[in-house]
Design a protein around this motif. Sequence first.
Motif, PDB file in Angstrom:
ATOM      1  N   TYR A 180       0.893  -1.162   0.000  1.00 38.06           N
ATOM      2  CA  TYR A 180       0.000   0.000   0.000  1.00 38.06           C
ATOM      3  C   TYR A 180       0.928   1.207   0.000  1.00 38.06           C
ATOM      4  CZ  TYR A 180      -3.350  -3.401   1.953  1.00 38.06           C
ATOM      5  OH  TYR A 180      -4.144  -4.498   2.188  1.00 38.06           O
ATOM      6  N   VAL A 217       4.164   1.048   2.063  1.00 35.21           N
ATOM      7  CA  VAL A 217       4.069  -0.025   3.069  1.00 35.21           C
ATOM      8  C   VAL A 217       4.009  -1.385   2.368  1.00 35.21           C
ATOM      9  CG1 VAL A 217       2.697  -1.004   4.962  1.00 35.21           C
ATOM     10  CG2 VAL A 217       2.819   1.475   4.666  1.00 35.21           C
ATOM     11  N   ALA A 251       3.002  -4.665   2.661  1.00 34.79           N
ATOM     12  CA  ALA A 251       2.153  -5.431   3.585  1.00 34.79           C
ATOM     13  C   ALA A 251       2.446  -6.922   3.489  1.00 34.79           C
ATOM     14  CB  ALA A 251       0.688  -5.158   3.302  1.00 34.79           C
ATOM     15  N   PRO A 268       1.185 -11.076  14.572  1.00 37.61           N
ATOM     16  CA  PRO A 268       0.811  -9.903  15.361  1.00 37.61           C
ATOM     17  C   PRO A 268       0.011  -8.921  14.493  1.00 37.61           C
ATOM     18  CG  PRO A 268       3.214 -10.186  15.270  1.00 37.61           C
ATOM     19  CD  PRO A 268       2.626 -11.153  14.302  1.00 37.61           C
ATOM     20  N   ASN A 269      -0.581  -7.909  15.131  1.00 46.96           N
ATOM     21  CA  ASN A 269      -1.311  -6.894  14.373  1.00 46.96           C
ATOM     22  C   ASN A 269      -0.400  -6.258  13.331  1.00 46.96           C
ATOM     23  OD1 ASN A 269      -3.761  -7.177  15.574  1.00 46.96           O
ATOM     24  ND2 ASN A 269      -3.311  -5.700  17.210  1.00 46.96           N
ATOM     25  N   GLY A 270      -0.922  -6.073  12.137  1.00 49.04           N
ATOM     26  CA  GLY A 270      -0.160  -5.416  11.082  1.00 49.04           C
ATOM     27  C   GLY A 270       0.778  -6.353  10.342  1.00 49.04           C
ATOM     28  N   ALA A 271       0.717  -7.659  10.643  1.00 50.62           N
ATOM     29  CA  ALA A 271       1.647  -8.625  10.027  1.00 50.62           C
ATOM     30  C   ALA A 271       1.340  -8.870   8.551  1.00 50.62           C
ATOM     31  CB  ALA A 271       1.600  -9.948  10.787  1.00 50.62           C
ATOM     32  N   GLY A 272       0.077  -8.632   8.153  1.00 52.75           N
ATOM     33  CA  GLY A 272      -0.308  -8.878   6.751  1.00 52.75           C
ATOM     34  C   GLY A 272      -1.340  -9.982   6.589  1.00 52.75           C
ATOM     35  N   LYS A 273      -1.975 -10.381   7.679  1.00 52.80           N
ATOM     36  CA  LYS A 273      -2.951 -11.486   7.621  1.00 52.80           C
ATOM     37  C   LYS A 273      -4.181 -11.095   6.796  1.00 52.80           C
ATOM     38  CE  LYS A 273      -3.479 -11.624  12.097  1.00 52.80           C
ATOM     39  NZ  LYS A 273      -2.572 -10.545  12.496  1.00 52.80           N
ATOM     40  N   SER A 274      -4.786  -9.950   7.145  1.00 52.31           N
ATOM     41  CA  SER A 274      -6.019  -9.554   6.437  1.00 52.31           C
ATOM     42  C   SER A 274      -5.736  -9.319   4.966  1.00 52.31           C
ATOM     43  CB  SER A 274      -6.604  -8.274   7.032  1.00 52.31           C
ATOM     44  OG  SER A 274      -6.833  -8.453   8.389  1.00 52.31           O
ATOM     45  N   THR A 275      -4.597  -8.700   4.680  1.00 52.96           N
ATOM     46  CA  THR A 275      -4.237  -8.450   3.277  1.00 52.96           C
ATOM     47  C   THR A 275      -4.185  -9.783   2.522  1.00 52.96           C
ATOM     48  OG1 THR A 275      -2.974  -6.513   3.939  1.00 52.96           O
ATOM     49  CG2 THR A 275      -2.462  -7.454   1.788  1.00 52.96           C
TER      50      THR A 275
HETATM   51  P1  ADP Z   1      -3.042  -7.870   9.954  1.00 51.18           P
HETATM   52  O1  ADP Z   1      -4.321  -8.372   9.360  1.00 51.18           O
HETATM   53  O2  ADP Z   1      -2.042  -8.947  10.175  1.00 51.18           O
HETATM   54  O3  ADP Z   1      -3.257  -7.025  11.179  1.00 51.18           O
HETATM   55  P2  ADP Z   1      -2.942  -6.161   7.608  1.00 51.18           P
HETATM   56  O4  ADP Z   1      -2.915  -7.040   6.411  1.00 51.18           O
HETATM   57  O5  ADP Z   1      -4.234  -5.526   7.976  1.00 51.18           O
HETATM   58  O6  ADP Z   1      -2.338  -6.937   8.871  1.00 51.18           O
HETATM   59  O7  ADP Z   1      -1.884  -4.964   7.414  1.00 51.18           O
HETATM   60  C1  ADP Z   1      -0.559  -5.161   6.956  1.00 51.18           C
HETATM   61  C2  ADP Z   1       0.113  -3.802   6.787  1.00 51.18           C
HETATM   62  O8  ADP Z   1      -0.510  -3.087   5.738  1.00 51.18           O
HETATM   63  C3  ADP Z   1       0.016  -2.911   8.015  1.00 51.18           C
HETATM   64  O9  ADP Z   1       1.203  -2.146   8.092  1.00 51.18           O
HETATM   65  C4  ADP Z   1      -1.185  -2.017   7.705  1.00 51.18           C
HETATM   66  O10 ADP Z   1      -1.061  -0.779   8.382  1.00 51.18           O
HETATM   67  C5  ADP Z   1      -1.063  -1.856   6.208  1.00 51.18           C
HETATM   68  N1  ADP Z   1      -2.376  -1.678   5.566  1.00 51.18           N
HETATM   69  C6  ADP Z   1      -3.393  -2.563   5.579  1.00 51.18           C
HETATM   70  N2  ADP Z   1      -4.445  -2.103   4.839  1.00 51.18           N
HETATM   71  C7  ADP Z   1      -4.052  -0.911   4.331  1.00 51.18           C
HETATM   72  C8  ADP Z   1      -4.682   0.064   3.469  1.00 51.18           C
HETATM   73  N3  ADP Z   1      -5.910  -0.128   2.977  1.00 51.18           N
HETATM   74  N4  ADP Z   1      -3.972   1.176   3.179  1.00 51.18           N
HETATM   75  C9  ADP Z   1      -2.742   1.375   3.661  1.00 51.18           C
HETATM   76  N5  ADP Z   1      -2.077   0.495   4.464  1.00 51.18           N
HETATM   77  C10 ADP Z   1      -2.733  -0.630   4.795  1.00 51.18           C
END
Ligand code: ADP
Length: 304
Positions: free
Chosen positions: A14, A17, A19, A38-45
């Motif tokens: 992103y 960043v 991800a 951990p939070n921000g690891a890239g799981k949701s992405t």
């Molecule tokens: P997790 O699900 O493990 O908490 P995410 O996949 O949500 O992690 O996020 C991975 C990284 O990408 C983090 O640094 C987050 O801040 C960044 N990020 C996630 N979604 C977005 C977005 N839509 N725009 C900018 N940065 C994003």
Amino acid sequence: MDKIIEVTGLKKAYGSVQAVRGLDFYVERGKLFAFLGPNGAGKSTTIDILCTILKPDGGEVLVDGHRLGHEDAGIRSAIGVVFQDHLLDPLLSVEENIRTRAGLYHMAGKQLNDAVKHAAAAADVTEFMRRPYGKLSGGQKRRADIARALINTPQVLFLDEPTTGLDPQTRKSVWESIRTLQQTTGLTVFLTTHYMEEAAEADYVIVIDHGDIAARGTPTELKASYASDQLRLAASNDHALRALLEDRGLAYTCAAGSVVVKISDTMDALEILALVKGHIKGFEVLSGTMDDAFIGITGREIRE
Ligand code: ADP
């Protein structure tokens, strides 16, 4: 081995960043797969990409034989997804919510009725099918979410923190339903969770950190590699006990009135106990947990 999901070189940024930084992994069909970090690891992405919601920057993804970017409709028909936010209509009953969803798959008549019955039974919602979704308890809502995700009889069910926000007892019962569903139907479950006791029951675990794979293995393998066992000694003569351990070069820490020695193997406790038995009044051998392993891998607690 039958790989239902195969991911190669998956990347997503992103802006500046990064991800997800080139993930390679696979998921075996019929298994309970835990995807931790951990939070921000890239799981949701990663999950959003696998579910065709988000486009990757690079890499290849195959889900049940369908190639992402070419056969996305095939992927969508092969998966069921339960995200953290409740997405069902609060005014409609559970059954109406499930039937509305079935409409997206162009089901009708007997096929529709059978699918609704089947999904309701599998997610254990039959008892409250007529109740408005908005009136359900947290655990019932979760089950209804799962029932809706099962309407197209998916091959893979994605569950993003399915038990977060539930009280411990409800969490346990929802978790047991998920386990039973996976074990009795052979459904592949792709799960993220903050609860290490749930991850400890997975068939296989991948831990990601900073968009990369930090560790992978069965819970037993991860515990063996990253969480050491502990021998906790209750001293009868604290001074003599410590002096003896120091004399033998055995590192220890003190916690809650005990002297704690890290051991790489449970059986190592025997030798140490033989050595210190004159200076202790009791002992305990504690096995490393998935919580310990997670901290060992990432240097952080999962909830930080
Ligand atoms: P997790 O699900 O493990 O908490 P995410 O996949 O949500 O992690 O996020 C991975 C990284 O990408 C983090 O640094 C987050 O801040 C960044 N990020 C996630 N979604 C977005 C977005 N839509 N725009 C900018 N940065 C994003």
